[in-house]
Design a protein around this motif. Structure first.
Motif, PDB file in Angstrom:
ATOM      1  N   TYR A 233      15.386  -8.076   7.411  1.00 10.36           N
ATOM      2  CA  TYR A 233      15.702  -6.716   6.973  1.00 10.36           C
ATOM      3  C   TYR A 233      17.028  -6.702   6.204  1.00 10.36           C
ATOM      4  N   LEU A 234      18.037  -7.356   6.746  1.00  7.96           N
ATOM      5  CA  LEU A 234      19.342  -7.400   6.089  1.00  7.96           C
ATOM      6  C   LEU A 234      19.265  -8.112   4.739  1.00  7.96           C
ATOM      7  N   TYR A 235      18.448  -9.162   4.656  1.00  2.00           N
ATOM      8  CA  TYR A 235      18.232  -9.867   3.386  1.00  2.00           C
ATOM      9  C   TYR A 235      17.635  -8.917   2.346  1.00  2.00           C
ATOM     10  N   VAL A 236      16.626  -8.153   2.742  1.00  2.00           N
ATOM     11  CA  VAL A 236      15.982  -7.213   1.817  1.00  2.00           C
ATOM     12  C   VAL A 236      16.976  -6.152   1.370  1.00  2.00           C
ATOM     13  N   MET A 237      17.707  -5.583   2.324  1.00  3.04           N
ATOM     14  CA  MET A 237      18.666  -4.530   1.986  1.00  3.04           C
ATOM     15  C   MET A 237      19.776  -5.054   1.071  1.00  3.04           C
ATOM     16  N   ARG A 238      20.269  -6.249   1.345  1.00  5.64           N
ATOM     17  CA  ARG A 238      21.323  -6.845   0.521  1.00  5.64           C
ATOM     18  C   ARG A 238      20.807  -7.105  -0.901  1.00  5.64           C
ATOM     19  N   THR A 239      19.593  -7.609  -1.015  1.00  8.77           N
ATOM     20  CA  THR A 239      19.012  -7.899  -2.323  1.00  8.77           C
ATOM     21  C   THR A 239      18.812  -6.621  -3.130  1.00  8.77           C
ATOM     22  N   VAL A 240      18.320  -5.583  -2.485  1.00  9.51           N
ATOM     23  CA  VAL A 240      18.108  -4.303  -3.164  1.00  9.51           C
ATOM     24  C   VAL A 240      19.446  -3.711  -3.602  1.00  9.51           C
ATOM     25  N   ARG A 241      20.452  -3.797  -2.741  1.00  9.89           N
ATOM     26  CA  ARG A 241      21.776  -3.274  -3.084  1.00  9.89           C
ATOM     27  C   ARG A 241      22.353  -4.007  -4.295  1.00  9.89           C
ATOM     28  N   ILE A 242      22.234  -5.322  -4.316  1.00  8.41           N
ATOM     29  CA  ILE A 242      22.736  -6.102  -5.453  1.00  8.41           C
ATOM     30  C   ILE A 242      22.004  -5.722  -6.732  1.00  8.41           C
ATOM     31  N   LEU A 243      20.708  -5.547  -6.646  1.00  2.00           N
ATOM     32  CA  LEU A 243      19.927  -5.142  -7.816  1.00  2.00           C
ATOM     33  C   LEU A 243      20.350  -3.760  -8.309  1.00  2.00           C
ATOM     34  N   ASN A 244      20.586  -2.831  -7.392  1.00  2.00           N
ATOM     35  CA  ASN A 244      21.030  -1.494  -7.791  1.00  2.00           C
ATOM     36  C   ASN A 244      22.399  -1.534  -8.461  1.00  2.00           C
ATOM     37  N   ILE A 245      23.305  -2.335  -7.927  1.00  2.00           N
ATOM     38  CA  ILE A 245      24.629  -2.472  -8.535  1.00  2.00           C
ATOM     39  C   ILE A 245      24.500  -3.060  -9.935  1.00  2.00           C
TER      40      ILE A 245
ATOM     41  N   GLU B 191       0.823  -1.212   0.000  1.00  2.00           N
ATOM     42  CA  GLU B 191       0.000   0.000   0.000  1.00  2.00           C
ATOM     43  C   GLU B 191       0.854   1.259   0.000  1.00  2.00           C
ATOM     44  N   GLN B 192       1.937   1.267   0.775  1.00  2.00           N
ATOM     45  CA  GLN B 192       2.735   2.478   0.939  1.00  2.00           C
ATOM     46  C   GLN B 192       3.863   2.621  -0.079  1.00  2.00           C
ATOM     47  N   ILE B 193       4.440   1.513  -0.506  1.00  2.00           N
ATOM     48  CA  ILE B 193       5.610   1.564  -1.383  1.00  2.00           C
ATOM     49  C   ILE B 193       5.253   1.156  -2.807  1.00  2.00           C
ATOM     50  N   GLY B 194       4.415   0.153  -2.936  1.00  2.00           N
ATOM     51  CA  GLY B 194       4.044  -0.334  -4.258  1.00  2.00           C
ATOM     52  C   GLY B 194       4.278  -1.830  -4.382  1.00  2.00           C
ATOM     53  N   SER B 195       3.904  -2.380  -5.494  1.00  3.12           N
ATOM     54  CA  SER B 195       3.923  -3.831  -5.674  1.00  3.12           C
ATOM     55  C   SER B 195       5.331  -4.415  -5.802  1.00  3.12           C
ATOM     56  N   LYS B 196       6.344  -3.568  -6.007  1.00  2.00           N
ATOM     57  CA  LYS B 196       7.708  -4.083  -6.148  1.00  2.00           C
ATOM     58  C   LYS B 196       8.205  -4.761  -4.882  1.00  2.00           C
ATOM     59  N   CYS B 197       7.684  -4.363  -3.734  1.00  2.00           N
ATOM     60  CA  CYS B 197       8.152  -4.974  -2.484  1.00  2.00           C
ATOM     61  C   CYS B 197       7.497  -6.333  -2.227  1.00  2.00           C
ATOM     62  N   ARG B 198       6.500  -6.677  -2.996  1.00  2.00           N
ATOM     63  CA  ARG B 198       5.790  -7.941  -2.800  1.00  2.00           C
ATOM     64  C   ARG B 198       6.711  -9.156  -2.938  1.00  2.00           C
ATOM     65  N   ARG B 199       7.732  -9.042  -3.782  1.00  2.00           N
ATOM     66  CA  ARG B 199       8.637 -10.172  -4.023  1.00  2.00           C
ATOM     67  C   ARG B 199       9.380 -10.601  -2.765  1.00  2.00           C
ATOM     68  N   PHE B 200       9.533  -9.699  -1.802  1.00  2.00           N
ATOM     69  CA  PHE B 200      10.236 -10.035  -0.568  1.00  2.00           C
ATOM     70  C   PHE B 200       9.341 -10.755   0.440  1.00  2.00           C
ATOM     71  N   PHE B 201       8.054 -10.711   0.231  1.00  2.00           N
ATOM     72  CA  PHE B 201       7.114 -11.244   1.209  1.00  2.00           C
ATOM     73  C   PHE B 201       6.388 -12.504   0.735  1.00  2.00           C
ATOM     74  N   CYS B 202       7.043 -13.291  -0.081  1.00  2.00           N
ATOM     75  CA  CYS B 202       6.434 -14.552  -0.510  1.00  2.00           C
ATOM     76  C   CYS B 202       6.713 -15.623   0.548  1.00  2.00           C
ATOM     77  N   PRO B 203       5.895 -16.654   0.603  1.00  2.00           N
ATOM     78  CA  PRO B 203       6.085 -17.710   1.611  1.00  2.00           C
ATOM     79  C   PRO B 203       7.466 -18.347   1.575  1.00  2.00           C
TER      80      PRO B 203
END
Length: 69
Positions: free
Chosen positions: A47-59, A15-27
């Motif tokens: 949290y660290l998993y999400v941050m690491r994944t986002v950082r890798i994607l940005n790189i 709701e607040q960020i958008g559907s892109k964050c949905r990938r982190f919240f799968c079972p």
């Protein structure tokens, strides 16, 4: 946090960020983390998993953009 909290946070993030964050919240992501005797996962490793994944994607995006110029 238990799985119910995990799903609730996923709803708030979408709701607040958008559907892109949905990938982190799968079972399957919830199942990746060690659980305590009540089936809860610790927030910090998630949290660290999400941050690491986002950082890798940005790189990766930076790398691809540099390669294409």
């Amino acid at each position: 946090m238990n799985y119910e909290d995990f799903c609730h946070i996923a709803t708030i993030c979408v709701e607040q960020i958008g559907s892109k964050c949905r990938r982190f919240f799968c079972p399957s992501n919830f199942m990746k983390f060690e659980k305590d005797e009540f089936g809860r996962i610790a927030i910090l490793p998630f949290y660290l998993y999400v941050m690491r994944t986002v950082r890798i994607l940005n790189i990766y995006i930076i790398f691809v953009s540099v390669q294409s110029t």
